[in-house]
Design a protein around this motif. Structure first.
Motif, PDB file in Angstrom:
ATOM      1  N   VAL A  68       0.840  -1.195   0.000  1.00  0.00           N
ATOM      2  CA  VAL A  68       0.000   0.000   0.000  1.00  0.00           C
ATOM      3  C   VAL A  68       0.880   1.252   0.000  1.00  0.00           C
ATOM      4  CG1 VAL A  68      -1.721   1.320   1.285  1.00  0.00           C
ATOM      5  CG2 VAL A  68      -1.900  -1.173   1.144  1.00  0.00           C
ATOM      6  N   PHE A  69       1.923   1.261   0.812  1.00  0.00           N
ATOM      7  CA  PHE A  69       2.809   2.417   0.887  1.00  0.00           C
ATOM      8  C   PHE A  69       3.524   2.648  -0.437  1.00  0.00           C
ATOM      9  CE2 PHE A  69       1.653   2.875   5.048  1.00  0.00           C
ATOM     10  CZ  PHE A  69       2.437   3.741   5.788  1.00  0.00           C
ATOM     11  N   GLN A  70       3.956   1.580  -1.076  1.00  0.00           N
ATOM     12  CA  GLN A  70       4.641   1.725  -2.359  1.00  0.00           C
ATOM     13  C   GLN A  70       3.709   2.281  -3.419  1.00  0.00           C
ATOM     14  OE1 GLN A  70       6.387  -2.064  -3.268  1.00  0.00           O
ATOM     15  NE2 GLN A  70       7.790  -2.011  -1.528  1.00  0.00           N
ATOM     16  N   ALA A  71       2.470   1.797  -3.432  1.00  0.00           N
ATOM     17  CA  ALA A  71       1.505   2.281  -4.425  1.00  0.00           C
ATOM     18  C   ALA A  71       1.093   3.724  -4.135  1.00  0.00           C
ATOM     19  CB  ALA A  71       0.282   1.376  -4.441  1.00  0.00           C
ATOM     20  N   ALA A  72       0.849   4.047  -2.872  1.00  0.00           N
ATOM     21  CA  ALA A  72       0.383   5.385  -2.512  1.00  0.00           C
ATOM     22  C   ALA A  72       1.473   6.438  -2.727  1.00  0.00           C
ATOM     23  CB  ALA A  72      -0.079   5.405  -1.057  1.00  0.00           C
ATOM     24  N   SER A  73       2.725   6.070  -2.508  1.00  0.00           N
ATOM     25  CA  SER A  73       3.803   7.045  -2.664  1.00  0.00           C
ATOM     26  C   SER A  73       3.944   7.501  -4.113  1.00  0.00           C
ATOM     27  CB  SER A  73       5.135   6.452  -2.190  1.00  0.00           C
ATOM     28  OG  SER A  73       5.579   5.429  -3.065  1.00  0.00           O
ATOM     29  N   LYS A  74       3.456   6.704  -5.055  1.00  0.00           N
ATOM     30  CA  LYS A  74       3.515   7.086  -6.464  1.00  0.00           C
ATOM     31  C   LYS A  74       2.586   8.256  -6.766  1.00  0.00           C
ATOM     32  CE  LYS A  74       4.815   2.456  -8.017  1.00  0.00           C
ATOM     33  NZ  LYS A  74       4.425   1.268  -8.815  1.00  0.00           N
ATOM     34  N   LEU A  75       1.651   8.530  -5.868  1.00  0.00           N
ATOM     35  CA  LEU A  75       0.764   9.682  -6.048  1.00  0.00           C
ATOM     36  C   LEU A  75       1.422  10.982  -5.585  1.00  0.00           C
ATOM     37  CD1 LEU A  75      -2.648   8.166  -4.864  1.00  0.00           C
ATOM     38  CD2 LEU A  75      -1.741   8.327  -7.189  1.00  0.00           C
ATOM     39  N   LEU A  76       2.589  10.866  -4.973  1.00  0.00           N
ATOM     40  CA  LEU A  76       3.331  12.056  -4.549  1.00  0.00           C
ATOM     41  C   LEU A  76       4.306  12.443  -5.658  1.00  0.00           C
ATOM     42  CD1 LEU A  76       4.171  11.125  -0.845  1.00  0.00           C
ATOM     43  CD2 LEU A  76       2.208  12.382  -1.713  1.00  0.00           C
ATOM     44  N   ASP A  77       4.455  13.717  -5.887  1.00  0.00           N
ATOM     45  CA  ASP A  77       5.343  14.221  -6.937  1.00  0.00           C
ATOM     46  C   ASP A  77       6.758  14.375  -6.382  1.00  0.00           C
ATOM     47  OD1 ASP A  77       6.663  15.585  -8.957  1.00  0.00           O
ATOM     48  OD2 ASP A  77       4.910  16.778  -9.499  1.00  0.00           O
ATOM     49  N   TRP A  78       7.627  13.422  -6.717  1.00  0.00           N
ATOM     50  CA  TRP A  78       8.989  13.458  -6.189  1.00  0.00           C
ATOM     51  C   TRP A  78       9.765  14.666  -6.720  1.00  0.00           C
ATOM     52  CZ3 TRP A  78      13.144  13.503  -9.435  1.00  0.00           C
ATOM     53  CH2 TRP A  78      12.946  13.063 -10.758  1.00  0.00           C
ATOM     54  N   ARG A  79       9.336  15.207  -7.865  1.00  0.00           N
ATOM     55  CA  ARG A  79      10.023  16.385  -8.401  1.00  0.00           C
ATOM     56  C   ARG A  79       9.812  17.590  -7.489  1.00  0.00           C
ATOM     57  NH1 ARG A  79       7.563  13.561 -12.263  1.00  0.00           N
ATOM     58  NH2 ARG A  79       8.808  12.710 -13.979  1.00  0.00           N
ATOM     59  N   LEU A  80       8.558  17.763  -7.033  1.00  0.00           N
ATOM     60  CA  LEU A  80       8.290  18.866  -6.103  1.00  0.00           C
ATOM     61  C   LEU A  80       8.995  18.626  -4.774  1.00  0.00           C
ATOM     62  CD1 LEU A  80       4.493  19.588  -6.741  1.00  0.00           C
ATOM     63  CD2 LEU A  80       6.476  20.856  -7.579  1.00  0.00           C
ATOM     64  N   GLY A  81       8.977  17.372  -4.322  1.00  0.00           N
ATOM     65  CA  GLY A  81       9.687  17.054  -3.087  1.00  0.00           C
ATOM     66  C   GLY A  81      11.185  17.276  -3.223  1.00  0.00           C
ATOM     67  N   GLY A  82      11.728  16.913  -4.397  1.00  0.00           N
ATOM     68  CA  GLY A  82      13.148  17.135  -4.640  1.00  0.00           C
ATOM     69  C   GLY A  82      13.491  18.615  -4.703  1.00  0.00           C
ATOM     70  N   LEU A  83      12.611  19.393  -5.344  1.00  0.00           N
ATOM     71  CA  LEU A  83      12.817  20.840  -5.402  1.00  0.00           C
ATOM     72  C   LEU A  83      12.848  21.433  -4.005  1.00  0.00           C
ATOM     73  CD1 LEU A  83      12.983  23.579  -6.824  1.00  0.00           C
ATOM     74  CD2 LEU A  83      10.477  23.532  -7.044  1.00  0.00           C
ATOM     75  N   ASN A  84      11.917  21.022  -3.165  1.00  0.00           N
ATOM     76  CA  ASN A  84      11.887  21.545  -1.804  1.00  0.00           C
ATOM     77  C   ASN A  84      13.107  21.106  -1.002  1.00  0.00           C
ATOM     78  OD1 ASN A  84       9.793  23.310  -1.550  1.00  0.00           O
ATOM     79  ND2 ASN A  84       8.297  21.808  -0.850  1.00  0.00           N
ATOM     80  N   THR A  85      13.633  19.924  -1.316  1.00  0.00           N
ATOM     81  CA  THR A  85      14.848  19.473  -0.648  1.00  0.00           C
ATOM     82  C   THR A  85      16.018  20.386  -1.001  1.00  0.00           C
ATOM     83  OG1 THR A  85      14.075  17.175  -0.709  1.00  0.00           O
ATOM     84  CG2 THR A  85      16.430  17.534  -0.358  1.00  0.00           C
ATOM     85  N   ILE A  86      16.144  20.716  -2.284  1.00  0.00           N
ATOM     86  CA  ILE A  86      17.209  21.628  -2.721  1.00  0.00           C
ATOM     87  C   ILE A  86      17.034  22.998  -2.074  1.00  0.00           C
ATOM     88  CG2 ILE A  86      18.167  22.838  -4.715  1.00  0.00           C
ATOM     89  CD1 ILE A  86      17.416  20.364  -6.392  1.00  0.00           C
ATOM     90  N   VAL A  87      15.788  23.463  -2.015  1.00  0.00           N
ATOM     91  CA  VAL A  87      15.508  24.778  -1.421  1.00  0.00           C
ATOM     92  C   VAL A  87      15.936  24.817   0.044  1.00  0.00           C
ATOM     93  CG1 VAL A  87      13.644  26.315  -0.693  1.00  0.00           C
ATOM     94  CG2 VAL A  87      13.654  25.400  -3.015  1.00  0.00           C
ATOM     95  N   LEU A  88      15.584  23.773   0.807  1.00  0.00           N
ATOM     96  CA  LEU A  88      15.924  23.769   2.229  1.00  0.00           C
ATOM     97  C   LEU A  88      17.421  23.588   2.453  1.00  0.00           C
ATOM     98  CD1 LEU A  88      13.055  21.922   4.134  1.00  0.00           C
ATOM     99  CD2 LEU A  88      13.511  24.356   3.923  1.00  0.00           C
TER     100      LEU A  88
END
Length: 226
Positions: A68-88
């Protein structure tokens, strides 16, 4: 001076040489700085304990329902998460520069790096706003309110409960950090800090580094578990 006790005279002389930033109950600026830093570290420990409970909940549910976690995580945009990681990560660098320039007594660069850190924090929150908006648009809500037809699995709502709670509380910490850094930046603009006194700058930087470190754990755990 006749009629004035020697102890009183000594106290008056010590007070005359007392820096304006030094609280009366501290013997020296070094003691005041050490006490403030220790207090902040104790506070950060409580913050770590807060997030540790959420990480434990995440670990338990992921062990119980890994598919369930693997399938649900695909609904998250890793690009936006990656961008925020670079920002922080960039904001951690700028706040470290702010401390460095505070130690050097460079008011101009201190103020510049404080405001740049605040601006980067604002970028993080704007990206998170668009990310949340996209989830709500598709009815991806936590718990029993989850209604996204593109992924219907048991316990998927629990994943998004963990996602929204962890990222939401982290976002709240970002907002608090922005408020604290704004207060410090305004004081820096007034010339309050110097190479002899920059305790609030370093203390607020410690808090901001913790906020960044927590996101470094949240990003891979939530976005990169495919």
């Amino acid at each position: 001076m006749a009629g004035v006790p020697e102890a009183a005279t000594g106290h008056a002389e010590a007070h005359a040489h007392h820096p304006p930033y030094l609280q009366h109950h501290f013997v020296s600026a070094e003691q005041q700085f050490d006490a403030a830093k220790l207090g902040m570290w104790l506070f950060l420990v409580t913050e770590i304990l807060l997030f540790s409970g959420m990480f434990v909940a995440y670990a338990v549910y992921r062990v119980w329902h890994p598919e369930v976690f693997q399938a649900a995580s695909k609904l998250l945009d890793w690009r936006l998460g990656g961008l925020n990681t670079i920002v922080l990560l960039t904001s951690s660098f700028t706040v470290a520069l702010a401390v460095h320039y505070a130690q050097l007594g460079d008011k101009k660069r201190l103020v510049q790096n404080l405001w740049l850190t605040i601006a980067l924090a604002g970028v993080f929150m704007v990206v998170k706003y668009f990310e949340y908006s996209e989830k709500f648009h598709h009815h991806i809500f936590p718990g029993g309110n989850y209604a996204y037809e593109g992924l219907q699995l048991p316990y998927v709502g629990q994943f998004f409960s963990i996602y929204f709670v962890m990222t939401g509380i982290h976002g709240l910490h970002v907002l608090v950090g922005m408020g604290v850094l704004t207060w410090v930046a305004l004081k820096a603009q007034r010339g309050v800090f110097s190479s002899e006194y920059y305790t609030p700058v370093e203390i607020s930087a410690l808090y901001w580094h913790l906020v960044d470190i927590i996101w470094i754990f949240l990003f891979p755990l939530l976005y990169l578990i495919h």
